[in-house]
Scaffold this active site. Sequence first.
Site, PDB file in Angstrom:
ATOM      1  N   PRO A  12       0.794  -1.230   0.000  1.00  0.00           N
ATOM      2  CA  PRO A  12       0.000   0.000   0.000  1.00  0.00           C
ATOM      3  C   PRO A  12       0.826   1.281   0.000  1.00  0.00           C
ATOM      4  CG  PRO A  12      -0.105  -1.084   2.144  1.00  0.00           C
ATOM      5  CD  PRO A  12       0.560  -2.049   1.194  1.00  0.00           C
ATOM      6  N   ASN A  77       8.014  -5.653  -1.487  1.00  0.00           N
ATOM      7  CA  ASN A  77       8.009  -4.571  -0.506  1.00  0.00           C
ATOM      8  C   ASN A  77       6.574  -4.518   0.024  1.00  0.00           C
ATOM      9  OD1 ASN A  77       7.961  -2.313   1.034  1.00  0.00           O
ATOM     10  ND2 ASN A  77       8.986  -0.974  -0.442  1.00  0.00           N
ATOM     11  N   GLU A 101      12.764  -9.528   0.813  1.00  0.00           N
ATOM     12  CA  GLU A 101      11.965  -8.390   1.300  1.00  0.00           C
ATOM     13  C   GLU A 101      12.777  -7.111   1.066  1.00  0.00           C
ATOM     14  OE1 GLU A 101      11.008  -8.952   5.443  1.00  0.00           O
ATOM     15  OE2 GLU A 101      10.610  -6.825   5.766  1.00  0.00           O
ATOM     16  N   HIS A 103      12.839  -2.795   1.370  1.00  0.00           N
ATOM     17  CA  HIS A 103      12.287  -1.515   1.835  1.00  0.00           C
ATOM     18  C   HIS A 103      13.153  -0.395   1.309  1.00  0.00           C
ATOM     19  CE1 HIS A 103       9.583  -3.583   4.511  1.00  0.00           C
ATOM     20  NE2 HIS A 103      10.596  -4.350   4.841  1.00  0.00           N
ATOM     21  N   ARG A 110      13.882   3.942  11.989  1.00  0.00           N
ATOM     22  CA  ARG A 110      12.657   4.750  12.038  1.00  0.00           C
ATOM     23  C   ARG A 110      11.855   4.439  13.310  1.00  0.00           C
ATOM     24  NH1 ARG A 110       9.713   4.761   6.446  1.00  0.00           N
ATOM     25  NH2 ARG A 110       8.676   6.490   7.513  1.00  0.00           N
TER      26      ARG A 110
HETATM   27  C1  DQA Z   1       8.443   0.837   3.470  1.00  0.00           C
HETATM   28  C2  DQA Z   1       8.590   1.042   4.976  1.00  0.00           C
HETATM   29  C3  DQA Z   1       7.266   0.838   5.691  1.00  0.00           C
HETATM   30  O1  DQA Z   1       7.421   1.017   7.097  1.00  0.00           O
HETATM   31  C4  DQA Z   1       6.239   1.814   5.189  1.00  0.00           C
HETATM   32  O2  DQA Z   1       4.981   1.574   5.786  1.00  0.00           O
HETATM   33  C5  DQA Z   1       6.133   1.846   3.710  1.00  0.00           C
HETATM   34  C6  DQA Z   1       7.339   1.699   2.899  1.00  0.00           C
HETATM   35  C7  DQA Z   1       9.741   1.205   2.718  1.00  0.00           C
HETATM   36  O3  DQA Z   1       9.830   0.853   1.540  1.00  0.00           O
HETATM   37  O4  DQA Z   1      10.635   1.845   3.276  1.00  0.00           O
HETATM   38  O5  DQA Z   1       5.070   2.109   3.164  1.00  0.00           O
HETATM   39  O6  DQA Z   1       8.173  -0.522   3.225  1.00  0.00           O
END
Ligand code: DQA
Length: 151
Positions: A12, A77, A101, A103, A110
Site C-alpha cells: 500500500p 516490498n 523483502e 524496503h 525509524r
Molecule cells: C516501506 C517502509 C514501511 O514502514 C512503510 O509503511 C512503507 C514503505 C519502505 O519501503 O521503506 O510504506 O516498506
Amino acid sequence: MPAKSILVLHGPNLNLLGLREPQHYGNTTLESINQTLADKARQANIELSAFQSNSEADLVTKIQAIATNGVDFVIINPAAYTHTSVAIRDALSAVKVPFVEVHLSNIHARESFRQHSYLSDIAIGVISGLGAQGYLLALDYATQYITQGEC
Ligand code: DQA
C-alpha cells in the site's frame, strides 16, 4: 525449458512513490522502478511482472496464485503490511516461494513500530534503506538464485 519468472509485489501507498515523503522514499516513481526492473530482467531472459495493491486481500490472492502459475521468485516490498500482516506471511509460507523483502527506507532507523517485520525471518534476505537501488540488488540476487541455484 520455459523462461524463469519473477514477481515483484508492492504494498500500500507505493503507488505514490515520487510524491510521497521523498525524505524517506526518494523521488523515483513506481512506474520507473518497474520499468528498470523489467528491462534488466529482459536482458537476463527472465519474465518479470509487477503488481501493486493497496489491498491486503489482493496481495494474498496474488501470492496464492503462485501455487499454480509457476513464479520462481518473489521480490516484495509489503510496505505498511510488513508490520501487520500475518496473512501475507502465511500466504508466502503456503506457496513456499523463495523471496527477498525490500524496503526503500531503513526501517530499523525509524519509528519502533516499523522495526518488526512479519516476513523477515522467512525471507531469504532483507534489503532496507538503499532506496530504489534495493530493488535492483534484489533482482540481481533473484536472477542468480533462479538461474544458478541458491547463492
Ligand atoms: C516501506 C517502509 C514501511 O514502514 C512503510 O509503511 C512503507 C514503505 C519502505 O519501503 O521503506 O510504506 O516498506
